[in-house]
Design an enzyme around this catalytic site. Structure first.
Site, PDB file in Angstrom:
ATOM      1  N   GLY A   1       0.782  -1.241   0.000  1.00  0.00           N
ATOM      2  CA  GLY A   1       0.000   0.000   0.000  1.00  0.00           C
ATOM      3  C   GLY A   1       0.805   1.278   0.000  1.00  0.00           C
TER       4      GLY A   1
ATOM      5  N   ASP B   1      -5.357   2.071  10.712  1.00  0.00           N
ATOM      6  CA  ASP B   1      -6.761   1.727  10.983  1.00  0.00           C
ATOM      7  C   ASP B   1      -6.867   1.350  12.459  1.00  0.00           C
ATOM      8  OD1 ASP B   1      -9.387   0.929  10.835  1.00  0.00           O
ATOM      9  OD2 ASP B   1      -9.091  -0.667   9.401  1.00  0.00           O
TER      10      ASP B   1
ATOM     11  N   ASP C   1      -5.695  -0.787  -1.978  1.00  0.00           N
ATOM     12  CA  ASP C   1      -6.417  -1.692  -2.881  1.00  0.00           C
ATOM     13  C   ASP C   1      -7.719  -2.206  -2.304  1.00  0.00           C
ATOM     14  OD1 ASP C   1      -5.220  -3.428  -0.877  1.00  0.00           O
ATOM     15  OD2 ASP C   1      -5.770  -5.078  -2.205  1.00  0.00           O
TER      16      ASP C   1
END
Ligand code: 5GP
Length: 181
Positions: free
Chosen positions: A43, A102, A158
């Site tokens: 990422g 996150d 993604d």
């Protein structure tokens, strides 16, 4: 591809401007020294490429790949190193470059692992941080944007390995997720 996007969260221009600001902050803090950017694959690959070019301090770049077990859109906190660093970080100023924070579980594991290798300093730069989502306290010295708790794609991020090449960050139409399961 663009037709799969429901809404844009951050435009290409917003990302570009913020990356320049982050690069300025990092250059000011590390000054005439050097900094080793450790990008977490896959990422953060696009972000680190742009960020490195916005930094005027001497930079080296290394990559780590981790896999977190869990579903496509949820982190389980169980992390495995798929690709380790190519070089030692002992005595070096390390800046971990992440795409998104996150729950914080992935970074917590990574930071614990990296700090055991005796770097001179260890900081984190994340492009995105999901507000109110962190389950473990992580100190991120550099945060690009705080975003709402939605699953986002683009600019390296993604869904099922797609959409990484979107130049902006957005949210997928709900039927794209349901088509995948
Ligand atoms: P954490 O361990 O902090 O919960 O999750 C970190 C990793 O989960 C990120 O590096 C990223 O790979 C993935 N992730 C978390 N949120 C998102 C999201 O909104 N979109 C995408 N594409 N990946 C996410």
């Amino acid at each position: 591809m663009h037709g799969d996007i429901e809404s844009i969260v951050l435009t290409e221009e917003q990302i570009r401007a913020r990356v320049v600001e982050l690069g300025d902050d990092i250059s000011r803090d590390y000054g005439e020294g050097s900094v080793l950017l450790i990008a977490v694959l896959r990422g953060a690959a696009l972000f680190v490429a742009d960020l490195a070019r916005a930094i005027s301090t001497k930079v080296e770049i290394d990559f780590m790949a981790v896999s977190s077990y869990g579903s496509a859109t949820k982190s389980s906190g169980v992390v495995r190193i798929i690709k380790d660093l190519d070089e030692s970080i002992e005595g070096r100023h390390v800046l971990v470059v992440e795409d998104i924070l996150d729950t914080g579980l992935t970074l917590k594991y990574l930071l614990k692992n990296l700090s055991s290798r005796s770097p001179a300093s260890l900081e984190v730069c994340t492009l995105l941080s999901k507000e109110g989502k962190q389950r473990v306290p992580i100190t991120c010295k550099y945060v690009g944007f705080a975003i709402p708790d939605e699953f986002v794609v683009g600019y390296g991020l993604d869904f099922a390995e797609r959409y990484r090449n979107l130049p902006y960050i957005g949210v997928l139409k709900p039927d794209i997720y349901s088509e995948h399961v």
